[in-house]
Design a protein around this motif. Structure first.
Motif, PDB file in Angstrom:
ATOM      1  N   GLN A  38      69.502 -19.902  10.083  1.00 18.67           N
ATOM      2  CA  GLN A  38      70.318 -20.832   9.298  1.00 18.67           C
ATOM      3  C   GLN A  38      70.108 -22.271   9.764  1.00 18.67           C
ATOM      4  O   GLN A  38      69.991 -23.191   8.942  1.00 18.67           O
ATOM      5  CB  GLN A  38      71.799 -20.466   9.423  1.00 18.67           C
TER       6      GLN A  38
ATOM      7  N   ALA B 270      66.851 -23.472   8.521  1.00 15.96           N
ATOM      8  CA  ALA B 270      66.917 -23.712   7.074  1.00 15.96           C
ATOM      9  C   ALA B 270      67.580 -25.048   6.773  1.00 15.96           C
ATOM     10  O   ALA B 270      67.113 -25.815   5.915  1.00 15.96           O
ATOM     11  CB  ALA B 270      67.671 -22.568   6.392  1.00 15.96           C
TER      12      ALA B 270
ATOM     13  N   ALA C 246      65.267 -27.877   7.570  1.00 23.72           N
ATOM     14  CA  ALA C 246      64.166 -27.951   6.603  1.00 23.72           C
ATOM     15  C   ALA C 246      64.569 -28.678   5.325  1.00 23.72           C
ATOM     16  O   ALA C 246      63.721 -29.300   4.674  1.00 23.72           O
ATOM     17  CB  ALA C 246      63.670 -26.549   6.269  1.00 23.72           C
ATOM     18  N   VAL C 247      65.856 -28.610   4.966  1.00 23.49           N
ATOM     19  CA  VAL C 247      66.303 -29.280   3.736  1.00 23.49           C
ATOM     20  C   VAL C 247      66.966 -30.629   4.028  1.00 23.49           C
ATOM     21  O   VAL C 247      67.613 -31.212   3.156  1.00 23.49           O
ATOM     22  CB  VAL C 247      67.262 -28.379   2.926  1.00 23.49           C
TER      23      VAL C 247
ATOM     24  N   MET D 222      73.967 -26.207   2.519  1.00 23.70           N
ATOM     25  CA  MET D 222      72.806 -25.576   1.901  1.00 23.70           C
ATOM     26  C   MET D 222      72.890 -25.593   0.380  1.00 23.70           C
ATOM     27  O   MET D 222      71.904 -25.859  -0.313  1.00 23.70           O
ATOM     28  CB  MET D 222      72.690 -24.130   2.400  1.00 23.70           C
TER      29      MET D 222
ATOM     30  N   PRO E 151      68.732 -16.337   5.185  1.00 25.22           N
ATOM     31  CA  PRO E 151      68.473 -17.756   4.924  1.00 25.22           C
ATOM     32  C   PRO E 151      67.149 -18.020   4.207  1.00 25.22           C
ATOM     33  O   PRO E 151      66.999 -19.068   3.569  1.00 25.22           O
ATOM     34  CB  PRO E 151      68.478 -18.372   6.331  1.00 25.22           C
TER      35      PRO E 151
ATOM     36  N   ASP F 274      68.186 -17.961   0.755  1.00 24.09           N
ATOM     37  CA  ASP F 274      68.981 -19.151   0.460  1.00 24.09           C
ATOM     38  C   ASP F 274      68.087 -20.360   0.181  1.00 24.09           C
ATOM     39  O   ASP F 274      68.313 -21.112  -0.775  1.00 24.09           O
ATOM     40  CB  ASP F 274      69.921 -19.463   1.629  1.00 24.09           C
ATOM     41  N   CYS F 275      67.073 -20.554   1.034  1.00 25.45           N
ATOM     42  CA  CYS F 275      66.147 -21.669   0.839  1.00 25.45           C
ATOM     43  C   CYS F 275      65.413 -21.534  -0.487  1.00 25.45           C
ATOM     44  O   CYS F 275      65.218 -22.517  -1.218  1.00 25.45           O
ATOM     45  CB  CYS F 275      65.139 -21.726   1.981  1.00 25.45           C
ATOM     46  N   CYS F 276      65.008 -20.318  -0.799  1.00 22.05           N
ATOM     47  CA  CYS F 276      64.273 -20.070  -2.031  1.00 22.05           C
ATOM     48  C   CYS F 276      65.151 -20.345  -3.252  1.00 22.05           C
ATOM     49  O   CYS F 276      64.722 -20.977  -4.222  1.00 22.05           O
ATOM     50  CB  CYS F 276      63.762 -18.627  -2.043  1.00 22.05           C
TER      51      CYS F 276
ATOM     52  N   ARG G 258      67.797 -22.299  -3.400  1.00 28.83           N
ATOM     53  CA  ARG G 258      68.027 -23.752  -3.492  1.00 28.83           C
ATOM     54  C   ARG G 258      66.840 -24.441  -4.168  1.00 28.83           C
ATOM     55  O   ARG G 258      67.018 -25.288  -5.053  1.00 28.83           O
ATOM     56  CB  ARG G 258      68.260 -24.326  -2.099  1.00 28.83           C
TER      57      ARG G 258
ATOM     58  N   LEU H  81      59.762 -23.434   5.034  1.00 33.44           N
ATOM     59  CA  LEU H  81      61.120 -23.204   4.529  1.00 33.44           C
ATOM     60  C   LEU H  81      61.444 -24.156   3.380  1.00 33.44           C
ATOM     61  O   LEU H  81      62.025 -23.752   2.368  1.00 33.44           O
ATOM     62  CB  LEU H  81      62.135 -23.383   5.659  1.00 33.44           C
ATOM     63  N   ALA H  82      61.082 -25.410   3.532  1.00 35.99           N
ATOM     64  CA  ALA H  82      61.395 -26.404   2.497  1.00 35.99           C
ATOM     65  C   ALA H  82      60.638 -26.119   1.208  1.00 35.99           C
ATOM     66  O   ALA H  82      61.086 -26.486   0.110  1.00 35.99           O
ATOM     67  CB  ALA H  82      61.059 -27.798   2.998  1.00 35.99           C
TER      68      ALA H  82
END
Length: 303
Positions: free
Chosen positions: A117, A120, A123-124, A158, A223, A226-228, A230, A298-299
């Motif tokens: 997390q 992640a 990364a954002v 997130m 996570p 979650d990143c995907c 987003r 991740l980003a």
């Protein structure tokens, strides 16, 4: 390459044909995929039919069939009765394992999830230190529920300040449901293949949850979903469309740092389940948990 098969168009028929999973619309063949590449089959559509021979072939390969409701959350999962060649001994070891081993295992899983997390968030472009520092506070069995503390900081950053995680809701929650369904199916397959019983969890223990252990072991990988999600939402909006499903299904092929090399998510789940089974048998905890991928990876998920 491992693949998730998603059936989202009404009226399809699934069958086995000389080592392939065949998808048909009436008498017309729509597509086929080698059975050895199928990690799981996820069905959302109405009127889907399948042959018994296909279901037994999928069971022989440990590939679950997941039946989803309108919110894209799983309602039923078909899993094989037999898994690992030493299943009987490993199930006994799992059943007889002492509570401290379960608690220490859950502690390691929570620490791994919080590390993912934190990576992640970084990364954002969000501050990750408040989450990362919580790892120091995780006790045996996560008795002080640090996982929930991390979640309270993590979700608004997130997914936005107004976001609330709700399995029954639409939009972002529905896309998350689908991503977690993919991950849960791959984890359930890994658990059964390792000779473990999915009902006997480390932490999740609701009497109606037949996949408690799968829900436990998938936590560090959430996570990634979650990143995907987003990334998908920023690009196309929070829709569970074909592109979103395809992108989320491909997550099982994402390479993660593990054991000095890179390992696809589907293989990492298998290694984690096997390491837990071996820990039950030896009485000494030695979990194979992945490290977060780099920030650029991740980003880029979902974009």
């Amino acid at each position: 390459m491992d693949q998730i098969v998603d059936i989202s168009t009404d009226g399809r028929h699934l069958s086995r044909d000389r080592g392939f999973l065949k998808v048909s619309d009436g008498v017309e063949e729509i597509g086929r995929i080698p059975l050895d590449q199928v990690v799981a089959v996820i069905v959302h559509a109405h009127g889907t039919t399948w042959s018994t021979s296909l279901l037994t072939e999928l069971a022989d390969r440990g590939a679950p069939v997941v039946l989803c409701g309108p919110n894209h959350a799983p309602r039923s999962v078909l899993l094989p009765i037999e898994g690992h060649h030493a299943q009987g001994a490993r199930l006994r070891a799992q059943w007889q394992a002492k509570a401290p081993l379960f608690k220490q295992a859950w502690k390691q899983v929570v620490i791994s999830k919080i590390a993912m997390q934190a990576a992640a968030l970084e990364a954002v472009g969000e501050a990750q230190a408040p989450v990362a520092m919580l790892n120091r506070k995780v006790a045996s069995g996560d008795s002080t529920n640090v996982e929930a503390q991390a979640a309270r900081y993590y979700w608004p950053r997130m997914m936005g300040q107004e976001f609330r995680r709700d399995r029954t809701a639409a939009d972002l929650n529905a896309v998350l449901n689908y991503g977690y369904t993919v991950l849960r199916a791959a984890t359930a397959r890994a658990v059964v293949a390792a000779g473990l019983h999915p009902t006997i969890g480390l932490h999740h223990s609701h009497r109606g949850n037949a996949f408690a252990l799968a829900d436990d072991l998938m936590e560090p990988f959430r996570p990634l979903v979650d990143c995907c999600v987003r990334g998908l939402a920023e690009r196309n909006g929070p829709e569970v469309d074909t592109e979103a499903k395809t992108t989320l299904a491909r997550l099982i092929a994402l390479d993660l740092p593990l054991g000095g090399g890179l390992t696809p998510v589907s293989v990492a789940l298998g290694k984690l389940a096997v390491s837990l089974g071996q820990s039950f048998e030896t009485g000494r905890l030695n979990l194979s948990l992945p490290s977060p991928p780099d920030a650029l990876t991740l980003a880029g998920l979902g974009s």
